[in-house]
Design a protein around this motif. Structure first.
Motif, mmCIF file in Angstrom:
data_model
loop_
_atom_site.group_PDB
_atom_site.id
_atom_site.type_symbol
_atom_site.label_atom_id
_atom_site.label_comp_id
_atom_site.label_asym_id
_atom_site.label_seq_id
_atom_site.Cartn_x
_atom_site.Cartn_y
_atom_site.Cartn_z
ATOM 1 N N THR A 108 1.537 -25.729 -22.409
ATOM 2 C CA THR A 108 0.584 -26.800 -22.667
ATOM 3 C C THR A 108 -0.834 -26.254 -22.731
ATOM 4 N N PHE A 109 -1.138 -25.308 -21.841
ATOM 5 C CA PHE A 109 -2.447 -24.648 -21.859
ATOM 6 C C PHE A 109 -2.299 -23.261 -21.259
ATOM 7 N N VAL A 110 -2.982 -22.281 -21.882
ATOM 8 C CA VAL A 110 -2.953 -20.908 -21.386
ATOM 9 C C VAL A 110 -4.371 -20.504 -20.983
ATOM 10 N N PRO A 111 -4.631 -20.331 -19.682
ATOM 11 C CA PRO A 111 -5.943 -19.881 -19.218
ATOM 12 C C PRO A 111 -6.257 -18.473 -19.735
ATOM 13 N N PRO A 112 -7.474 -17.996 -19.514
ATOM 14 C CA PRO A 112 -7.876 -16.688 -20.051
ATOM 15 C C PRO A 112 -7.109 -15.528 -19.426
ATOM 16 N N ARG A 113 -7.137 -14.412 -20.146
ATOM 17 C CA ARG A 113 -6.531 -13.185 -19.631
ATOM 18 C C ARG A 113 -7.188 -12.814 -18.300
ATOM 19 N N PRO A 114 -6.464 -12.163 -17.414
ATOM 20 C CA PRO A 114 -7.022 -11.848 -16.084
ATOM 21 C C PRO A 114 -8.271 -10.985 -16.148
ATOM 22 N N GLU A 115 -8.390 -10.172 -17.184
ATOM 23 C CA GLU A 115 -9.566 -9.298 -17.298
ATOM 24 C C GLU A 115 -10.863 -10.095 -17.461
ATOM 25 N N ARG A 116 -10.769 -11.335 -17.874
ATOM 26 C CA ARG A 116 -11.958 -12.156 -18.091
ATOM 27 C C ARG A 116 -12.347 -12.982 -16.860
ATOM 28 N N VAL A 117 -11.458 -13.071 -15.876
ATOM 29 C CA VAL A 117 -11.614 -14.058 -14.808
ATOM 30 C C VAL A 117 -12.837 -13.797 -13.929
ATOM 31 N N TRP A 140 -10.039 -18.845 -28.604
ATOM 32 C CA TRP A 140 -8.665 -18.363 -28.432
ATOM 33 C C TRP A 140 -8.559 -16.923 -28.900
ATOM 34 N N GLU A 141 -7.683 -16.184 -28.270
ATOM 35 C CA GLU A 141 -7.419 -14.817 -28.694
ATOM 36 C C GLU A 141 -5.919 -14.551 -28.626
ATOM 37 N N ARG A 142 -5.453 -13.702 -29.546
ATOM 38 C CA ARG A 142 -4.035 -13.339 -29.569
ATOM 39 C C ARG A 142 -3.785 -12.184 -28.602
ATOM 40 N N GLN A 154 -14.246 -26.701 -15.452
ATOM 41 C CA GLN A 154 -14.359 -25.289 -15.831
ATOM 42 C C GLN A 154 -13.494 -24.425 -14.926
ATOM 43 N N PHE A 155 -13.482 -24.730 -13.630
ATOM 44 C CA PHE A 155 -12.648 -23.981 -12.689
ATOM 45 C C PHE A 155 -11.175 -24.100 -13.070
ATOM 46 N N GLU A 156 -10.729 -25.320 -13.362
ATOM 47 C CA GLU A 156 -9.329 -25.507 -13.717
ATOM 48 C C GLU A 156 -9.001 -24.834 -15.045
ATOM 49 N N THR A 157 -9.971 -24.724 -15.920
ATOM 50 C CA THR A 157 -9.763 -24.030 -17.193
ATOM 51 C C THR A 157 -9.635 -22.528 -16.974
ATOM 52 N N ILE A 158 -10.461 -21.964 -16.102
ATOM 53 C CA ILE A 158 -10.366 -20.534 -15.779
ATOM 54 C C ILE A 158 -9.068 -20.244 -15.048
ATOM 55 N N TYR A 193 0.929 -14.306 -28.128
ATOM 56 C CA TYR A 193 0.635 -15.674 -27.715
ATOM 57 C C TYR A 193 -0.880 -15.851 -27.716
ATOM 58 N N LEU A 194 -1.318 -17.103 -27.656
ATOM 59 C CA LEU A 194 -2.742 -17.409 -27.659
ATOM 60 C C LEU A 194 -3.216 -17.700 -26.239
ATOM 61 N N ALA A 195 -4.234 -16.981 -25.799
ATOM 62 C CA ALA A 195 -4.877 -17.242 -24.510
ATOM 63 C C ALA A 195 -6.274 -17.792 -24.759
ATOM 64 N N SER A 196 -6.720 -18.682 -23.909
ATOM 65 C CA SER A 196 -8.023 -19.308 -24.098
ATOM 66 C C SER A 196 -9.160 -18.361 -23.719
ATOM 67 N N ILE A 197 -10.304 -18.618 -24.285
ATOM 68 C CA ILE A 197 -11.542 -17.927 -23.919
ATOM 69 C C ILE A 197 -12.560 -19.002 -23.565
ATOM 70 N N PRO A 198 -12.661 -19.386 -22.297
ATOM 71 C CA PRO A 198 -13.639 -20.411 -21.917
ATOM 72 C C PRO A 198 -15.061 -19.928 -22.180
ATOM 73 N N PRO A 199 -15.954 -20.817 -22.573
ATOM 74 C CA PRO A 199 -17.339 -20.418 -22.821
ATOM 75 C C PRO A 199 -18.092 -20.198 -21.507
ATOM 76 N N ALA A 200 -19.131 -19.395 -21.563
ATOM 77 C CA ALA A 200 -20.054 -19.304 -20.429
ATOM 78 C C ALA A 200 -20.869 -20.599 -20.384
ATOM 79 N N ILE A 201 -21.049 -21.163 -19.183
ATOM 80 C CA ILE A 201 -21.735 -22.455 -19.088
ATOM 81 C C ILE A 201 -23.015 -22.395 -18.270
#
Length: 399
Positions: free
Chosen positions: A185-194, A11-13, A222-226, A35-43
């Motif tokens: 309920t869930f915040v996907p990653p910032r657009p710069e990470r997509v 997570w990142e603020r 993973q797709f739905e998380t991104i 707010y907190l946005a998620s940072i999905p891991p590389a898989i």
């Protein structure tokens, strides 16, 4: 071996500079600050230690999907030497069920009419676009890439500018929780990470060292998380499932309607996505295994219903083998609404011949006219519409 908790999102603020939407005082108070946005891991390079019973169930489900795919070779009598196009029927059904998860519904009649590019409601047009996007992904299954995923999105959302068809999102999105991401309920990653995350996901999808349904389940989660798009993420995420099944050689002729199986328990599906984001992939693998069994069972009933319909039609129709009317029968299983122009184009016959074929099927009570007047008349095969709607009812979907 990598630990399962390496899957957990970080997570990142982030500062909130979104539009000042109308909201209650409570919502306004909660929406202040970061707010907190998620940072999905590389898989791409992760290993997955899946419990034996979960892996075995997934393998059994995969075998069942493949068996059902093979059964279709003998599912219906051949018409003019060609297998009746059940792939299109199941593709359309999956598209309708897939869209239902996101609240987009259309009955079989409305969807069949929408496929003619005739007057149709908005929901039917949206589901028809979903069929196009799934077909695009399946066609490109041998060239799975970020570009092919963007092409599927472009086909799905082509007339909806707000969704940026065929482009990754350039803003923050969130799931549930009100007008800002602060209480989502869930915040996907910032657009710069997509973009980087999507490239990583595609690399994961191209691996050949992971059992297929396990890989498909994780890739979907993973797709739905991104959540790479402004809209249509759920539908494109489920489209990816079928592209991967085709790529792996599990299915050859059809799309097994997996998301129709997911519809039987959407709460469990969304809970499984939450568990995946917490670092545990087993729940989403289990949901896909169960959905596959449910979809195959329901699909077999649909195939049986269509087979009985086809056999009855052959007995009702007096036309000779090879006639335009006979040739139209198998097509009606996949496209149960037609116009004379549509028949003319599909059978490559003259307008009078197409009209004669339609008239013969009307006389045999196989087709029924649904529009009046001499212009833009359309006909439907009611038994096929009923079979498709029955399929939908068995999944819990309402059209």
């Amino acid at each position: 071996m990598s630990e399962v908790n390496q899957l957990s999102v970080g997570w990142e603020r982030c500062p909130w500079d979104g539009p000042d939407a109308p909201m209650s005082r409570r919502e306004r108070a909660a929406a202040k600050g970061q707010y907190l946005a998620s940072i999905p891991p590389a898989i791409t390079d992760l290993a997955f230690d899946i419990p034996g019973e979960i892996a075995a169930a997934a393998e059994d489900a995969l075998v069942e999907i493949s068996r059902f795919d093979a059964e279709l070779s003998a599912a219906l009598p051949r018409a003019d030497g060609e297998l009746a196009p059940l792939a299109v029927v199941l593709l359309r059904t999956e598209s309708a069920s897939s869209s239902q998860i996101e609240g987009v519904t259309a009955g079989a009649k409305a969807l069949a009419v929408a496929a003619l590019n005739e007057s149709a409601g908005q929901n039917a047009r949206l589901v028809a676009a979903n069929v196009d996007s799934m077909q695009k992904a399946i066609d490109l299954a041998d060239d799975l890439s970020t570009d092919s995923i963007l092409a599927a999105h472009r086909a799905l959302m082509h007339d909806q500018a707000y969704a940026r068809p065929g482009q990754l999102r350039d803003g923050q999105v969130w799931i549930g929780g009100g007008p800002t991401p602060h209480t989502a309920t869930f915040v996907p990653p910032r657009p710069e990470r997509v973009a980087e995350l999507m490239d990583d996901l595609v690399s994961f999808c191209l691996r050949t060292d992971i059992p297929v349904l396990t890989q498909v389940s994780i890739a979907h989660a993973q797709f739905e998380t991104i959540h790479p798009f402004n809209d249509g993420n759920g539908r494109i995420g489920r489209t990816l499932v079928h592209a991967m099944l085709r790529r792996a050689g599990v299915t050859r002729r059809l799309t097994v309607p997996v998301s129709a199986g997911l519809l039987t328990d959407t709460a469990a599906y969304f809970a499984a996505l939450g568990s995946y984001r917490d670092g545990d992939p087993t729940a989403i693998i289990t949901q896909f295994s169960r959905a596959s069994f449910a979809a195959v069972g329901n699909g077999r009933r649909l195939v049986g219903d269509l087979g009985e319909i086809y056999s009855t039609w052959q007995q009702l129709l007096p036309s000779r083998q090879g006639s335009a009317a006979r040739r139209l029968l198998s097509y009606l299983l996949s496209q149960p609404a037609v116009t004379v122009k549509h028949v003319q184009q599909h059978l490559d016959v003259s307008q009078p011949a197409a009209q004669r074929a339609v008239d013969q099927l009307v006389e045999a009570e196989i087709l029924k006219q649904i529009s009046t007047g001499k212009r833009d008349r359309a006909w439907i095969a009611r038994e096929v519409i009923t079979a498709l709607d029955d399929f939908a009812t068995r999944t819990g979907r309402r059209g």
